[in-house]
Design an enzyme around this catalytic site. Structure first.
Site, PDB file in Angstrom:
ATOM      1  CE  LYS A 136      57.025   1.160  20.230  1.00 37.63           C
ATOM      2  NZ  LYS A 136      57.166  -0.306  20.231  1.00 37.63           N
ATOM      3  CG  HIS A 273      78.953  24.368  58.136  1.00 36.47           C
ATOM      4  ND1 HIS A 273      78.369  24.924  57.017  1.00 36.47           N
ATOM      5  CD2 HIS A 273      79.605  25.373  58.775  1.00 36.47           C
ATOM      6  CE1 HIS A 273      78.664  26.212  56.973  1.00 36.47           C
ATOM      7  NE2 HIS A 273      79.408  26.514  58.027  1.00 36.47           N
TER       8      HIS A 273
END
Length: 510
Positions: A136, A273
């Site tokens: 932070k 596919h």
């Protein structure tokens, strides 16, 4: 002014060399527990955190860095006059560098011999708190969570190039790390409480590789694996040969693995596919592959083959004759490797091929959200089948119906599969209506449709599919049942002596 570094690491890889480098740069080091002991054993000067806080480590080390003298030093904004005044008032020394990594909760989770009590003890509290505080305040505190960053950070400190962009990058890595850590813990507690679909769904994955592109060259992509190791997965596959997998390779290969998991007997699956183009079951893997190839010798070109038995020389000889992207098997004999590696571009993957159910969730992204569901582990038991027609299937038809039902489960909806003698002979996938899928499967099967069986992933809304099957010579049909117009299809079957089975279970696949 002397700079201060706080070091507290569970993973002590290269920490001694890094600490020595910091000492040479004029840093004062403070440390805790095992890290402090390791540093002192290596002859590195370091102060105990408890000397700074004037408070001992307590509760078996659960509390040691949770103190204002530590967190005040981590969170103070050096450009804020009020913060600076409070540091002086309370005699708090700022901390400039934080090197922390966390208790090995993930390792404890993966270890079958670790008790639940041990897992709880491996939930770090002080470590994440320090990391988050330092991240932070990245404008004032550089924070390092990854040992692989040590060399670069030392170099940047020596050259005075540890700028705000680099600090921000390190802070981002921290929050990704703690988010990953917390997601693992949340998942553990979900398992402990049997919570499958919580109000907030936290999942975490680890990067396996960046991909050259996604489904198409203009799309970026990467491959990630779930943190909890799964042996039956492409993410843990051992690639023996060939270039790296593409996005579409991974999709197709995963489809092949899901299909092959349905079968116990020697089985070969060809995928294109994400749909099977041929499945064969036989008494040996070479014969199974011959069946899979003969099922659709055109579509298999450029496809993927998965086998649930080791690939031997005879099978490899057949595989070599076709252009294939990938061959997957539990193992390859040396003869098979010698044969297949003659082809430069074929990928050979060793994967522990298992029959069984997956306990992982199926996650699909939609715009702005996720769909999460159980895997489709359902497989209607023969004992649960019902028989609405006058004629029941023969023993051979029953075997073929079960084979076809396992196959159609993995074909994109609307799906129709024709099968005979443990071989798919026609597959119709992904059509907007069921008769369209049936016509494709029947046309593909040609004369082989005669005396074949037909599987449909969902019920027949009207009798047209059954009527097409009659014309093709199909003798038995398996489908979920449940249409308001079921009787129309039953009547057509009865008029032509076709046996029909209801499974009571649908297998839509989108």
């Amino acid at each position: 002014m002397t700079k201060r570094a706080l070091i507290s690491v569970s993973d002590k890889s290269n920490i001694e060399a890094f600490a020595k480098g910091l000492i040479e740069l004029g840093f004062e080091i403070i440390s805790t527990g095992g890290t402090l002991k390791a540093l002192k054993t290596a002859g590195i000067s370091a102060q105990a955190v408890e000397k700074i806080t004037d408070f001992p480590e307590i509760l078996d080390g659960r509390v040691k860095t949770l103190h204002p003298y530590i967190h005040g030093g981590l969170l103070a904004d050096r450009k804020n006059d009020k913060h600076e005044a409070q540091l002086k008032e309370y005699n708090i020394t700022p901390i400039d560098l934080v090197i922390v990594n966390l208790y090995p909760f993930q390792e404890a989770l993966a270890n079958e011999n670790t008790t639940d009590a041990d897992k709880i003890e491996n939930i770090d509290i002080g470590g994440p708190t320090m990391l988050r505080a330092a991240a932070k305040n990245f404008a004032n505190v550089a924070v390092i969570v990854d040992p692989t960053d040590y060399t670069d950070i030392l170099q940047a400190l020596k050259q005075d190039t540890l700028d705000q962009n680099k600090r921000l990058e390190l802070a981002g890595k921290v929050f990704r790390h703690t988010a990953h850590y917390d997601a693992l813990i949340a998942g553990y507690f979900n398992e402990q409480t049997g919570t499958q679909y919580p109000d907030t769904y936290s999942v975490t994955y680890e990067k396996v590789q960046s991909l050259r592109y996604g489904e198409n060259p203009h799309q970026e992509a990467a491959f990630y694996k779930q943190a909890k190791a799964v042996s039956f997965s492409l993410a843990t596959a051992n690639q023996l040969h060939g270039k790296e997998l593409s996005y579409n390779n991974i999709q197709d290969a995963n489809a092949a693995l899901e299909i092959i998991a349905e079968y116990k007997e020697p089985t070969a699956v060809a995928v294109k596919h994400m749909n099977p183009c041929g499945i064969g079951v036989s008494d040996s893997i070479v014969n199974a592959f011959e069946k899979a190839y003969e099922a659709d010798s055109i579509s298999i070109f450029g496809g993927i083959v998965a086998c649930n038995r080791p690939v031997d020389g005879n099978t490899a000889t057949l595989l070599r004759e076709i252009f294939l992207e990938i061959v997957i098997a539990p193992s390859f004999t040396q003869e098979a490797l010698d044969i297949l590696t003659e082809k430069k571009n074929i990928r050979l993957l060793e994967v522990l091929v298992e029959q069984g159910k997956s306990d992982s969730k199926k996650i699909t992204s939609v715009t702005g959200g996720l769909l999460v569901q159980d895997q489709d582990n359902g497989m209607a038991d023969e004992n649960d089948w019902t028989f609405p027609t006058k004629r029941k299937p023969s023993e051979q038809e029953t075997a073929d119906l079960l084979f076809a039902w396992r196959a159609v489960k993995h074909v994109k909806s609307n799906a129709i599969v024709l099968a005979k003698d443990n071989q798919t002979v026609g597959i119709g996938a992904g059509q907007m209506n069921r008769i369209g899928a049936a016509n494709i499967a029947i046309e593909q099967s040609g004369d082989k449709a005669n005396e074949a069986v037909l599987a449909s992933d969902a019920f027949f809304p009207m009798p047209d599919t059954v009527e097409a099957a009659v014309k093709a010579g199909v003798t038995a049909i398996i489908q979920p049942g449940g249409s308001k117009r079921d009787q129309d299809s039953i009547s057509v079957c009865d008029d032509h002596g076709i046996a029909m089975v209801y499974t009571g279970m649908r297998h839509f696949k989108h």
